[in-house]
Design a protein around this motif. Sequence first.
Motif, PDB file in Angstrom:
ATOM      1  N   PHE A 100     -24.140  -0.882 -85.283  1.00 57.99           N
ATOM      2  CA  PHE A 100     -25.122  -1.680 -86.026  1.00 57.99           C
ATOM      3  C   PHE A 100     -26.573  -1.402 -85.634  1.00 57.99           C
ATOM      4  O   PHE A 100     -27.492  -1.836 -86.326  1.00 57.99           O
ATOM      5  N   GLY A 101     -26.760  -0.704 -84.510  1.00 59.02           N
ATOM      6  CA  GLY A 101     -28.105  -0.458 -84.017  1.00 59.02           C
ATOM      7  C   GLY A 101     -28.581  -1.615 -83.154  1.00 59.02           C
ATOM      8  O   GLY A 101     -28.234  -2.773 -83.416  1.00 59.02           O
ATOM      9  N   PRO A 102     -29.367  -1.326 -82.109  1.00 62.55           N
ATOM     10  CA  PRO A 102     -29.928  -2.404 -81.290  1.00 62.55           C
ATOM     11  C   PRO A 102     -30.745  -3.359 -82.158  1.00 62.55           C
ATOM     12  O   PRO A 102     -31.595  -2.931 -82.940  1.00 62.55           O
ATOM     13  N   GLY A 103     -30.437  -4.650 -82.048  1.00 63.30           N
ATOM     14  CA  GLY A 103     -31.108  -5.642 -82.884  1.00 63.30           C
ATOM     15  C   GLY A 103     -30.363  -5.946 -84.164  1.00 63.30           C
ATOM     16  O   GLY A 103     -30.717  -6.883 -84.885  1.00 63.30           O
ATOM     17  N   GLY A 104     -29.320  -5.175 -84.445  1.00 63.83           N
ATOM     18  CA  GLY A 104     -28.541  -5.398 -85.665  1.00 63.83           C
ATOM     19  C   GLY A 104     -27.364  -6.329 -85.474  1.00 63.83           C
ATOM     20  O   GLY A 104     -26.614  -6.597 -86.407  1.00 63.83           O
ATOM     21  N   TRP A 105     -27.191  -6.825 -84.258  1.00 62.10           N
ATOM     22  CA  TRP A 105     -26.107  -7.772 -83.969  1.00 62.10           C
ATOM     23  C   TRP A 105     -26.584  -8.734 -82.875  1.00 62.10           C
ATOM     24  O   TRP A 105     -27.553  -8.463 -82.175  1.00 62.10           O
ATOM     25  N   GLY A 106     -25.894  -9.863 -82.753  1.00 64.22           N
ATOM     26  CA  GLY A 106     -26.260 -10.818 -81.712  1.00 64.22           C
ATOM     27  C   GLY A 106     -25.208 -11.897 -81.561  1.00 64.22           C
ATOM     28  O   GLY A 106     -24.404 -12.141 -82.464  1.00 64.22           O
ATOM     29  N   LEU A 107     -25.215 -12.524 -80.388  1.00 66.49           N
ATOM     30  CA  LEU A 107     -24.325 -13.650 -80.108  1.00 66.49           C
ATOM     31  C   LEU A 107     -25.118 -14.944 -80.225  1.00 66.49           C
ATOM     32  O   LEU A 107     -26.194 -15.063 -79.639  1.00 66.49           O
ATOM     33  N   VAL A 108     -24.572 -15.906 -80.960  1.00 60.63           N
ATOM     34  CA  VAL A 108     -25.257 -17.175 -81.167  1.00 60.63           C
ATOM     35  C   VAL A 108     -24.420 -18.303 -80.584  1.00 60.63           C
ATOM     36  O   VAL A 108     -23.237 -18.433 -80.913  1.00 60.63           O
ATOM     37  N   PRO A 109     -24.993 -19.137 -79.702  1.00 58.55           N
ATOM     38  CA  PRO A 109     -24.243 -20.290 -79.181  1.00 58.55           C
ATOM     39  C   PRO A 109     -23.866 -21.232 -80.310  1.00 58.55           C
ATOM     40  O   PRO A 109     -24.667 -21.507 -81.202  1.00 58.55           O
ATOM     41  N   ARG A 110     -22.636 -21.753 -80.272  1.00 58.00           N
ATOM     42  CA  ARG A 110     -22.181 -22.697 -81.296  1.00 58.00           C
ATOM     43  C   ARG A 110     -21.979 -24.086 -80.708  1.00 58.00           C
ATOM     44  O   ARG A 110     -21.326 -24.937 -81.307  1.00 58.00           O
ATOM     45  N   GLY A 111     -22.530 -24.336 -79.545  1.00 57.35           N
ATOM     46  CA  GLY A 111     -22.391 -25.640 -78.909  1.00 57.35           C
ATOM     47  C   GLY A 111     -22.831 -25.562 -77.463  1.00 57.35           C
ATOM     48  O   GLY A 111     -23.326 -24.534 -76.998  1.00 57.35           O
ATOM     49  N   ALA A 112     -22.632 -26.662 -76.760  1.00 55.37           N
ATOM     50  CA  ALA A 112     -23.049 -26.734 -75.360  1.00 55.37           C
ATOM     51  C   ALA A 112     -22.029 -26.063 -74.448  1.00 55.37           C
ATOM     52  O   ALA A 112     -20.893 -25.807 -74.833  1.00 55.37           O
ATOM     53  N   HIS A 113     -22.472 -25.767 -73.235  1.00 63.23           N
ATOM     54  CA  HIS A 113     -21.525 -25.337 -72.214  1.00 63.23           C
ATOM     55  C   HIS A 113     -20.585 -26.500 -71.895  1.00 63.23           C
ATOM     56  O   HIS A 113     -20.992 -27.659 -71.938  1.00 63.23           O
ATOM     57  N   SER A 114     -19.359 -26.173 -71.564  1.00 63.48           N
ATOM     58  CA  SER A 114     -18.388 -27.166 -71.102  1.00 63.48           C
ATOM     59  C   SER A 114     -17.937 -26.772 -69.705  1.00 63.48           C
ATOM     60  O   SER A 114     -17.795 -25.588 -69.400  1.00 63.48           O
ATOM     61  N   VAL A 115     -17.710 -27.772 -68.875  1.00 63.32           N
ATOM     62  CA  VAL A 115     -17.250 -27.518 -67.513  1.00 63.32           C
ATOM     63  C   VAL A 115     -15.942 -28.256 -67.290  1.00 63.32           C
ATOM     64  O   VAL A 115     -15.850 -29.460 -67.509  1.00 63.32           O
ATOM     65  N   SER A 116     -14.919 -27.530 -66.876  1.00 58.10           N
ATOM     66  CA  SER A 116     -13.623 -28.116 -66.552  1.00 58.10           C
ATOM     67  C   SER A 116     -13.232 -27.612 -65.174  1.00 58.10           C
ATOM     68  O   SER A 116     -12.905 -26.430 -65.001  1.00 58.10           O
ATOM     69  N   GLY A 117     -13.295 -28.501 -64.207  1.00 60.00           N
ATOM     70  CA  GLY A 117     -13.046 -28.068 -62.839  1.00 60.00           C
ATOM     71  C   GLY A 117     -14.136 -27.108 -62.417  1.00 60.00           C
ATOM     72  O   GLY A 117     -15.315 -27.445 -62.396  1.00 60.00           O
ATOM     73  N   ARG A 118     -13.747 -25.879 -62.126  1.00 62.38           N
ATOM     74  CA  ARG A 118     -14.702 -24.830 -61.770  1.00 62.38           C
ATOM     75  C   ARG A 118     -14.714 -23.718 -62.815  1.00 62.38           C
ATOM     76  O   ARG A 118     -14.999 -22.560 -62.494  1.00 62.38           O
ATOM     77  N   THR A 119     -14.420 -24.079 -64.047  1.00 66.07           N
ATOM     78  CA  THR A 119     -14.455 -23.112 -65.143  1.00 66.07           C
ATOM     79  C   THR A 119     -15.508 -23.517 -66.160  1.00 66.07           C
ATOM     80  O   THR A 119     -15.488 -24.642 -66.669  1.00 66.07           O
ATOM     81  N   LEU A 120     -16.420 -22.620 -66.431  1.00 70.20           N
ATOM     82  CA  LEU A 120     -17.484 -22.832 -67.403  1.00 70.20           C
ATOM     83  C   LEU A 120     -17.101 -22.148 -68.707  1.00 70.20           C
ATOM     84  O   LEU A 120     -16.588 -21.021 -68.688  1.00 70.20           O
ATOM     85  N   SER A 121     -17.322 -22.808 -69.842  1.00 66.61           N
ATOM     86  CA  SER A 121     -16.993 -22.190 -71.127  1.00 66.61           C
ATOM     87  C   SER A 121     -18.027 -22.563 -72.178  1.00 66.61           C
ATOM     88  O   SER A 121     -18.742 -23.557 -72.049  1.00 66.61           O
ATOM     89  N   ARG A 122     -18.099 -21.744 -73.218  1.00 60.44           N
ATOM     90  CA  ARG A 122     -19.016 -22.008 -74.324  1.00 60.44           C
ATOM     91  C   ARG A 122     -18.574 -21.217 -75.553  1.00 60.44           C
ATOM     92  O   ARG A 122     -18.075 -20.098 -75.434  1.00 60.44           O
ATOM     93  N   GLU A 123     -18.748 -21.821 -76.712  1.00 59.28           N
ATOM     94  CA  GLU A 123     -18.397 -21.172 -77.976  1.00 59.28           C
ATOM     95  C   GLU A 123     -19.577 -20.327 -78.451  1.00 59.28           C
ATOM     96  O   GLU A 123     -20.726 -20.749 -78.406  1.00 59.28           O
ATOM     97  N   TYR A 124     -19.262 -19.106 -78.916  1.00 60.75           N
ATOM     98  CA  TYR A 124     -20.281 -18.207 -79.454  1.00 60.75           C
ATOM     99  C   TYR A 124     -19.806 -17.613 -80.776  1.00 60.75           C
ATOM    100  O   TYR A 124     -18.606 -17.434 -80.994  1.00 60.75           O
ATOM    101  N   ALA A 125     -20.762 -17.280 -81.635  1.00 64.41           N
ATOM    102  CA  ALA A 125     -20.470 -16.555 -82.872  1.00 64.41           C
ATOM    103  C   ALA A 125     -21.135 -15.191 -82.794  1.00 64.41           C
ATOM    104  O   ALA A 125     -22.255 -15.058 -82.298  1.00 64.41           O
ATOM    105  N   LEU A 126     -20.437 -14.172 -83.275  1.00 61.54           N
ATOM    106  CA  LEU A 126     -20.983 -12.828 -83.338  1.00 61.54           C
ATOM    107  C   LEU A 126     -21.537 -12.602 -84.743  1.00 61.54           C
ATOM    108  O   LEU A 126     -20.797 -12.697 -85.732  1.00 61.54           O
ATOM    109  N   ILE A 127     -22.833 -12.326 -84.829  1.00 59.81           N
ATOM    110  CA  ILE A 127     -23.505 -12.089 -86.104  1.00 59.81           C
ATOM    111  C   ILE A 127     -23.884 -10.613 -86.184  1.00 59.81           C
ATOM    112  O   ILE A 127     -24.543 -10.087 -85.287  1.00 59.81           O
ATOM    113  N   CYS A 128     -23.457  -9.940 -87.231  1.00 56.59           N
ATOM    114  CA  CYS A 128     -23.739  -8.519 -87.408  1.00 56.59           C
ATOM    115  C   CYS A 128     -24.402  -8.284 -88.764  1.00 56.59           C
ATOM    116  O   CYS A 128     -23.843  -8.675 -89.802  1.00 56.59           O
TER     117      CYS A 128
END
Length: 218
Positions: A100-128
Amino acid sequence: MDSSFSDNKYTSSKPADKPAFDSDTAANGDLASALFNPAEGYLQGSHWSTSFQGMATEPFESRISDVLMAPITESEIEIKPDGLLYLPEIKYRRILNRAFGPGGWGLVPRGAHSVSGRTLSREYALICLGRFTSQARGEQDYFDDGGLATATEGCKSNALVRCCKDLGVASELWDPAFISQFKAKYCAEEWVTHAVRGSKKRMWRLKTRQWEYPWAKK
């Protein structure tokens, strides 16, 4: 300017619910609770926080598809001690840049970080090329609050790898037949001993690599 679409085809004009944020907790130094502050507007004012615009409208052109679905170079594949094959995350970024070329794609957060115990997670969308392509939740373990910044990057990278599955990138790594053949040809499973604890464990390595401290074959 209203970032939602007037015909509501892709998004709703109703603002998305904001993730909870406790300013008192954050002020007391609980970084896990302060990873995402909705007041800072990370997701506000962007329809990509909820939009599926362009999803499955048409295939990408042949040149792009050929780059994305090209067979992976076997010499770039790594193996974890537990036997899991993987491609380093930077390789996925390079493939997307070629496609896609640099700048032709990106990751977009779809919500807040979540913490469960010692595991961090977050939803992302890939836009191309301005199109929603895939969505996945990335996760990363951490050991103390001092490692949260690094964990957020690991979380993002993990989401990227998962999103790339929908584009066919490195799909061989989820193919049981390919995994078995690769391990038989390029990998070895051996008993190794921990230099300090003296404990023994059966672990995998590439045949081109040697065991590194604190593990050694004895």
